[in-house]
Design an enzyme around this catalytic site. Sequence first.
Site, short mmCIF file in Angstrom:
data_model
loop_
_atom_site.label_atom_id
_atom_site.label_comp_id
_atom_site.label_asym_id
_atom_site.label_seq_id
_atom_site.Cartn_x
_atom_site.Cartn_y
_atom_site.Cartn_z
N HIS A 447 0.79 -1.18 -0.12
CA HIS A 447 -0.06 -0.12 0.01
C HIS A 447 0.80 1.38 0.09
O HIS A 447 0.67 2.22 0.73
CB HIS A 447 -0.86 0.15 1.34
N PRO A 448 1.89 1.32 -0.86
CA PRO A 448 2.72 2.67 -0.76
C PRO A 448 1.80 3.88 -1.19
O PRO A 448 1.14 3.76 -2.02
CB PRO A 448 3.90 2.38 -1.82
#
Length: 507
Positions: A447-448
């Site tokens: 989930h950057p």
Amino acid sequence: MPTTTDGFDYIVVGGGTAGCVIAARLSEDDDSRVLLLEAGLARTPAAKAAPPAWPTLLQTSANWGDVTVPQRTTGTRIPIGNGRVLGGGSAINAMNYVRGHRSSYDAWAKAGLTTWGFEDLLPYFMRSETTVGRNPELRGTSGPLRVGPPDPPNPVVTAMLEAAAESGHLRAVDISGGAEEGFGWSDLNIVDGKRQSAADAYLAPAMGRRNLTVVTQALVHRLRISGGRCTGVEYNTGGETVSAGCTGEVVLAAGSIGSPQLLMLSGVGPARHLRQAGVGVAVDLPDVGENLHDHPMSDVVYRAARHVPAAMNNHGEAFGLVRSRPGLDGPDLQILFIDVPGHIPDADVPETGRGYTIAVAPMLPQSRGTVRLASADPGVRPLVNPNYFGDDRDMEAVVRGLRLAREIGEARALGEWRDREVQPGPRVTDDADLRRFVLTTLTTYNHPVGTCRMGVDPRAVVDERLRVRGVERLRVADASVIPFIPSANTNATVCAIAERAAELLRS
């Protein structure tokens, strides 16, 4: 000389979740000519449609195959899933379609983005989805994405939800809606037993429009910037270089790794770094590529006393949002219930069907990292450093989360399923040992966010209307603009941002 194509009103760079939403919405206006460029393929392998098979997609060309630089806390390089296909992350992810708790969006408003709190985003969340049997004041009923709980649920996950309630946790009515804490069934992007990506829901119905052009396997290598204005892009497809002109606006939707990379390749970013990389400086924007953060993950894995039925959905069918300690404004931990054993194999981890997992992820990490150019060559992937556990507060939260997960795992409701804990294992009890386990088994939730941060301060990369500072007619609208990561899987939030971006562009 490159081939030249002009006359587009909008060029959208990146055909992932955000790009599909924006291109589909903009092309609803018959008078607007829209070009969508995607570096990857038009479709994923056949496994895309089979929800339980989603982990196999990370080993295909539908994933960029990004890997972090060695992490300071572990010395290891961590793979990060990153979609390289129409639909982007929504075409290869685990299909959880959930909002963060409202407090994590209200933190954006408290930081000065006064029109980006939960209530401000709610109409765009609702616009993206169709739900059944939910509160219509909170959940959408006519959006492109049909989302709902697992059908049928895995019985071991049902038992884990019962164990959470037995351990004293609240049972949420709609944990995916963003208004509750506690444990409940996750909403999933699964329709009639198949994955529904943003490309399926948004882009496919728009593909017949004459005013929408979609080009895949098109690697954009720079933005055309002249006189402080973005006038188009240059991209390569099949060995041919194409220069595409735009009379309106260019929208970057290439994600938290791709969008800052393209800005920097185009001379928009920290001047010193650009010069070191051999790129001429168009706009000195120091925070491009800064503020990278992500959700790391750690697992408590159990060997099952009985056979765990084969997954029918996405494996992670239910979760909880809880607080690691009193005094917080909202939940900072997600505890995820998974019907297969663990991410990190070792001799004790059982095979699929003989184990299950309670995973822990810090939802509001304090650690911050960077994306930096490795080369001025657009074909070379950038240097990605999330700096996992660089701030010790993240480790403290995970250790508390592992203890909460173990309490749930030992509850009577799981008695008929539980044989024994195999990771971390019964000998790992004190904080020092748990810390070592977390670092040894570090993995990411993929989930950057945050590398083109939205804000009202002068260092922010984009303003509250998603406009890049110092460059006219250029916006960013994807996970990279998120200032603080929400307490959830990020796909639903990206859809809401993209819905709002399309409205801003059309207005």
